[in-house]
Structure formats: structure tokens, C-alpha cells
Design an enzyme around this catalytic site. Structure first.
Site, mmCIF file in Angstrom:
data_model
loop_
_atom_site.group_PDB
_atom_site.id
_atom_site.type_symbol
_atom_site.label_atom_id
_atom_site.label_comp_id
_atom_site.label_asym_id
_atom_site.label_seq_id
_atom_site.Cartn_x
_atom_site.Cartn_y
_atom_site.Cartn_z
ATOM 1 N N GLY A 138 -5.091 -3.645 15.103
ATOM 2 C CA GLY A 138 -4.349 -4.730 14.466
ATOM 3 C C GLY A 138 -3.154 -4.195 13.715
ATOM 4 C CD GLU A 154 0.214 -4.272 15.543
ATOM 5 O OE1 GLU A 154 -0.303 -3.168 15.819
ATOM 6 O OE2 GLU A 154 1.283 -4.378 14.911
ATOM 7 C CD GLU A 158 -3.107 -0.469 16.187
ATOM 8 O OE1 GLU A 158 -4.326 -0.756 16.213
ATOM 9 O OE2 GLU A 158 -2.440 -0.430 15.138
ATOM 10 N N PRO A 175 -7.486 -10.120 -2.633
ATOM 11 C CG PRO A 175 -6.666 -11.150 -4.550
ATOM 12 C CD PRO A 175 -7.867 -11.110 -3.659
ATOM 13 C CG ASP A 176 -10.564 -6.496 -4.046
ATOM 14 O OD1 ASP A 176 -10.601 -7.333 -3.117
ATOM 15 O OD2 ASP A 176 -11.537 -6.264 -4.785
ATOM 16 C CD GLU A 205 -11.300 8.947 19.134
ATOM 17 O OE1 GLU A 205 -12.421 8.659 19.602
ATOM 18 O OE2 GLU A 205 -11.139 9.723 18.168
#
Length: 239
Positions: A138, A154, A158, A175-176, A205
């Protein structure tokens, strides 16, 4: 190296610069000290430089902005000078507040869950945060693309796999949840339509891992994966 955003503001009328921060500083000091000489000294310029700046403002504004006080002692802002300074300060404060608000806004990303034959597609992160740890593929949304377009892009960048969105698993907005700041992510379940597994972009990888033997995952991706497995009626280690 620490970088800081810098910007300049000024008032224009019909494309002509009228008043900028340097000129506004002189007007503020004249208002406060009642003297052009003192204003120039505090601003770190010569009397002539300050006078020339004010003449440029008056030429652009078409009116006097500073006048000699009654009795000939000191200087004061004219009505036009007060109006220009007030207008500049109001607009500059509003712009500064908008910029501060802009940089406090959350960022948005999209993460993909690809499950095939009781295995889930993971990538090893090549960059901080969590460099070397495994995660769902992502990344950040780009301007002009939807979250669905982002996650498809993405996953292909990737892992080399072309995928199609099946459904939305959920929005993760704590938020954390990301040490880089307040980053909200939308997690999608996808199915593979083509391509072959190969690491690319920020991933060092890419591989499918058995649901029964998962490595430690970065961010809150363990929770996201568990939510996806519940959605499709599975548990880790269960076919």
C-alpha cells in the site's frame, strides 16, 4: 537536515505591488513610535531607504500613507496608511492560519489484502518507519486518484501483481497508528488478475505467506488482516 517552509505576502492592486511585509513593518513602527527616523533605525535600514519604501507605496496606492504630525514633530499614518496596513495584516494573518491548518490535516493512504490459497501477500519494507518489517502492500494516495485506484497502483508497483478491488474492509484513522503522523488508511480486499510476484518501489521483498505462519507486521496491519479474515469467514491458520 531540517527544512522550513518560507513564503512572502504582499497586497496588489490591478497587478501592481502596493504593500509587502517590509513596508508594513515600517508602517507598524511609525504607528508605534511616531517617528520615521526611529522606525528606520529599529528596522535596520537608513532613513533614506525607509523614506524611499514609503514613496513607492504612496506611488502605487495613489495617496499619502504617512504625514507629519500637527506641530511638525514626528510622523503618523494617514487614513489611507491605516487602511492599507490593517488590510495587509488581516489578510496575512488569515493566510498564515490557513497554511498552519493545511499542514495539520491528516494524510490518506490505501492498503491491499490479497489472499490466495490460504496465503496473504506481504512486502518487506525497504524504508523507515519499520524498515525490514513486513506489511500489507500500500501507500499514499496521489492527487487526482481515488482510494481504489491508489491501492491497485500500489499493489502492482510493490509486488508486480495486477489486482482488482473486491470490497472495502475498513477505514483506520487512529492518530497514533503511524509514527510519521496522522495518516488515515482505507484497506481493501483484492483479487489477482495477472502479473507475477516481484518486489518493486519501496518494497525490498514481496511474497505470499501462509496464514498459519505470519511474520510480525508493521503499523496496525495485523488488525487490518484480522478484520479482512473475519469478513471472508476465516481465521489465521484456518483454510
Amino acid at each position: 537536515m531540517a527544512y522550513r517552509l518560507e513564503y512572502s505576502t504582499w497586497l496588489e492592486e490591478d497587478g501592481v505591488r502596493v504593500l509587502g511585509e517590509r513596508e508594513a513593518e515600517i508602517l507598524r513602527l511609525i504607528r508605534e513610535k511616531g517617528s520615521l527616523t526611529m522606525a528606520a533605525e529599529i528596522a535596520g535600514m537608513s532613513y533614506r531607504q525607509a523614506r524611499d519604501l514609503l514613496r513607492d507605496v504612496e506611488c502605487a496606492a495613489g495617496a499619502r500613507v504617512v504625514a507629519t504630525r500637527q506641530g511638525g514633530s514626528g510622523s503618523a499614518l494617514t487614513e489611507r496608511g491605516e487602511m492599507l496596513l490593517t488590510e495587509y495584516e488581516c489578510r496575512a494573518r488569515r493566510l498564515s492560519g490557513q497554511i498552519r491548518h493545511l499542514y495539520r490535516n491528516p494524510s490518506f493512504s490505501a492498503d491491499g489484502i490479497v489472499i490466495r490459497d490460504d496465503q496473504v501477500l506481504l512486502v518487506r519494507r525497504g524504508k523507515e518507519p519499520f524498515a525490514g518489517r513486513y506489511a500489507l502492500p500500500g501507500g499514499f494516495m496521489e492527487l487526482g486518484e481515488s482510494a481504489e485506484e491508489c491501492v491497485v497502483r500500489e499493489v502492482e508497483e510493490e509486488t508486480g501483481l495486477r489486482a482488482e478491488v473486491l470490497d472495502l474492509i475498513g477505514a483506520y484513522t487512529r492518530p497514533d497508528r503511524d509514527p510519521r503522523g496522522h495518516i488515515c488508511t482505507l484497506a481493501y480486499r483484492l483479487t489477482v488478475r495477472g502479473g507475477s510476484v516481484r518486489a518493486g518501489d519501496d518494497a525490498s521483498e514481496a511474497a505470499f505467506f501462509p496464514l498459519s505462519a505470519l511474520p510480525e507486521l508493521a503499523f496496525d496491519h495485523r488488525r487490518i488482516l484480522e478484520d479482512a479474515l473475519r469478513r471472508c469467514g476465516r481465521r489465521e491458520g484456518q483454510g
